[in-house]
Design a protein around this motif. Structure first.
Motif, PDB file in Angstrom:
ATOM      1  N   GLY A 159      23.952   6.990  11.901  1.00  0.00           N
ATOM      2  CA  GLY A 159      22.645   6.396  11.646  1.00  0.00           C
ATOM      3  C   GLY A 159      22.750   5.165  10.775  1.00  0.00           C
ATOM      4  N   TYR A 160      21.600   4.773  10.237  1.00  0.00           N
ATOM      5  CA  TYR A 160      21.533   3.575   9.405  1.00  0.00           C
ATOM      6  C   TYR A 160      20.946   3.898   8.042  1.00  0.00           C
ATOM      7  N   LEU A 161      21.429   3.194   7.036  1.00  0.00           N
ATOM      8  CA  LEU A 161      20.769   3.117   5.740  1.00  0.00           C
ATOM      9  C   LEU A 161      20.117   1.744   5.698  1.00  0.00           C
ATOM     10  N   VAL A 162      18.806   1.734   5.501  1.00  0.00           N
ATOM     11  CA  VAL A 162      18.055   0.482   5.498  1.00  0.00           C
ATOM     12  C   VAL A 162      17.413   0.307   4.128  1.00  0.00           C
ATOM     13  N   THR A 163      17.617  -0.841   3.540  1.00  0.00           N
ATOM     14  CA  THR A 163      16.922  -1.197   2.311  1.00  0.00           C
ATOM     15  C   THR A 163      15.718  -2.031   2.730  1.00  0.00           C
ATOM     16  N   ALA A 164      14.537  -1.680   2.208  1.00  0.00           N
ATOM     17  CA  ALA A 164      13.309  -2.362   2.627  1.00  0.00           C
ATOM     18  C   ALA A 164      12.302  -2.420   1.487  1.00  0.00           C
ATOM     19  N   ARG A 165      11.370  -3.342   1.624  1.00  0.00           N
ATOM     20  CA  ARG A 165      10.226  -3.463   0.713  1.00  0.00           C
ATOM     21  C   ARG A 165       8.958  -3.222   1.512  1.00  0.00           C
ATOM     22  N   GLN A 166       8.010  -2.505   0.924  1.00  0.00           N
ATOM     23  CA  GLN A 166       6.741  -2.279   1.604  1.00  0.00           C
ATOM     24  C   GLN A 166       5.943  -3.579   1.638  1.00  0.00           C
ATOM     25  N   VAL A 167       5.216  -3.769   2.730  1.00  0.00           N
ATOM     26  CA  VAL A 167       4.372  -4.949   2.907  1.00  0.00           C
ATOM     27  C   VAL A 167       2.941  -4.465   3.101  1.00  0.00           C
ATOM     28  N   ARG A 168       2.020  -5.018   2.344  1.00  0.00           N
ATOM     29  CA  ARG A 168       0.592  -4.657   2.491  1.00  0.00           C
ATOM     30  C   ARG A 168      -0.222  -5.930   2.604  1.00  0.00           C
ATOM     31  N   GLY A 169      -0.887  -6.072   3.718  1.00  0.00           N
ATOM     32  CA  GLY A 169      -1.785  -7.210   3.909  1.00  0.00           C
ATOM     33  C   GLY A 169      -1.131  -8.560   3.653  1.00  0.00           C
ATOM     34  N   GLY A 170       0.167  -8.654   4.004  1.00  0.00           N
ATOM     35  CA  GLY A 170       0.847  -9.913   3.820  1.00  0.00           C
ATOM     36  C   GLY A 170       1.449 -10.078   2.436  1.00  0.00           C
ATOM     37  N   ASP A 171       1.102  -9.227   1.491  1.00  0.00           N
ATOM     38  CA  ASP A 171       1.677  -9.299   0.156  1.00  0.00           C
ATOM     39  C   ASP A 171       2.713  -8.194   0.021  1.00  0.00           C
ATOM     40  N   SER A 172       3.794  -8.487  -0.665  1.00  0.00           N
ATOM     41  CA  SER A 172       4.798  -7.455  -0.928  1.00  0.00           C
ATOM     42  C   SER A 172       4.396  -6.665  -2.156  1.00  0.00           C
ATOM     43  N   ASP A 173       4.291  -5.367  -2.007  1.00  0.00           N
ATOM     44  CA  ASP A 173       4.020  -4.451  -3.104  1.00  0.00           C
ATOM     45  C   ASP A 173       5.098  -3.399  -3.108  1.00  0.00           C
ATOM     46  N   ASP A 174       5.349  -2.824  -4.259  1.00  0.00           N
ATOM     47  CA  ASP A 174       6.306  -1.740  -4.339  1.00  0.00           C
ATOM     48  C   ASP A 174       5.632  -0.448  -3.923  1.00  0.00           C
ATOM     49  N   VAL A 175       6.410   0.442  -3.334  1.00  0.00           N
ATOM     50  CA  VAL A 175       5.934   1.776  -2.985  1.00  0.00           C
ATOM     51  C   VAL A 175       6.919   2.763  -3.574  1.00  0.00           C
ATOM     52  N   SER A 176       6.414   3.828  -4.079  1.00  0.00           N
ATOM     53  CA  SER A 176       7.318   4.861  -4.578  1.00  0.00           C
ATOM     54  C   SER A 176       7.409   5.973  -3.555  1.00  0.00           C
ATOM     55  N   ALA A 177       8.506   6.708  -3.611  1.00  0.00           N
ATOM     56  CA  ALA A 177       8.684   7.823  -2.683  1.00  0.00           C
ATOM     57  C   ALA A 177       7.598   8.867  -2.884  1.00  0.00           C
ATOM     58  N   ALA A 178       6.997   8.920  -4.054  1.00  0.00           N
ATOM     59  CA  ALA A 178       5.933   9.898  -4.322  1.00  0.00           C
ATOM     60  C   ALA A 178       4.717   9.651  -3.446  1.00  0.00           C
ATOM     61  N   GLU A 179       4.564   8.431  -2.909  1.00  0.00           N
ATOM     62  CA  GLU A 179       3.415   8.108  -2.062  1.00  0.00           C
ATOM     63  C   GLU A 179       3.649   8.517  -0.609  1.00  0.00           C
TER      64      GLU A 179
END
Length: 145
Positions: free
Chosen positions: A119-139
């Motif tokens: 498989g793959y390990l992917v590093t990514a950032r969450q994107v919301r409405g065109g702005d980059s925001d952080d997301v935690s695994a708790a969400e």
């Protein structure tokens, strides 16, 4: 903060789409127990895994999470029947992991000697409405145990 996402080889081979660093994709992400991946990627890398991508069954009714792919690493390892196992099911052999950074993921990795693509390990950032925001695994929704 970034997310580390596990993508099973069969998930992308079945019905996933190719992706590369810089792409924005929408995936169903489920939180995982990183220890479930220790034999495949090694204990240290397993602790970094926040979630997994899911195409089938689990996560039904969940909205996909848009993320920007930062990096992609193929994961290869050896499989074998564990010593003393009662059945003959092949399992990842700890300590055999080969990590290969790649420029694109399409589910079909180049064969490597003595190991199999997992498989793959992917590093990514969450994107919301065109702005980059952080997301935690708790969400993220929890993966059934």
């Amino acid at each position: 903060m970034t997310l580390t996402i596990w993508i099973d080889d069969w998930q992308i081979q079945c019905c996933g789409e190719s992706f590369a660093p810089g792409d924005v994709v929408s995936w169903k992400l489920l939180e995982v127990d990183p220890e479930d991946y220790a034999d495949v990627v090694g204990s240290e890398r397993a602790r970094e895994i926040d979630c997994r991508e899911e195409h089938h069954g689990q996560g039904e009714g969940q909205d996909p999470t848009p993320v920007e792919v930062v990096s992609v690493t193929e994961v290869h390892c050896r499989y074998g029947v564990p010593p003393g196992a009662a059945d003959t099911m092949n399992c990842p052999v700890p300590g055999t992991t080969v990590l290969v950074p790649v420029d694109e993921a399409d589910g079909w990795a180049k064969a490597r000697p003595d190991v199999r693509f997992a498989g793959y390990l992917v590093t990514a950032r969450q994107v919301r409405g065109g702005d980059s925001d952080d997301v935690s695994a708790a969400e993220l929704p929890r993966s059934p145990s």
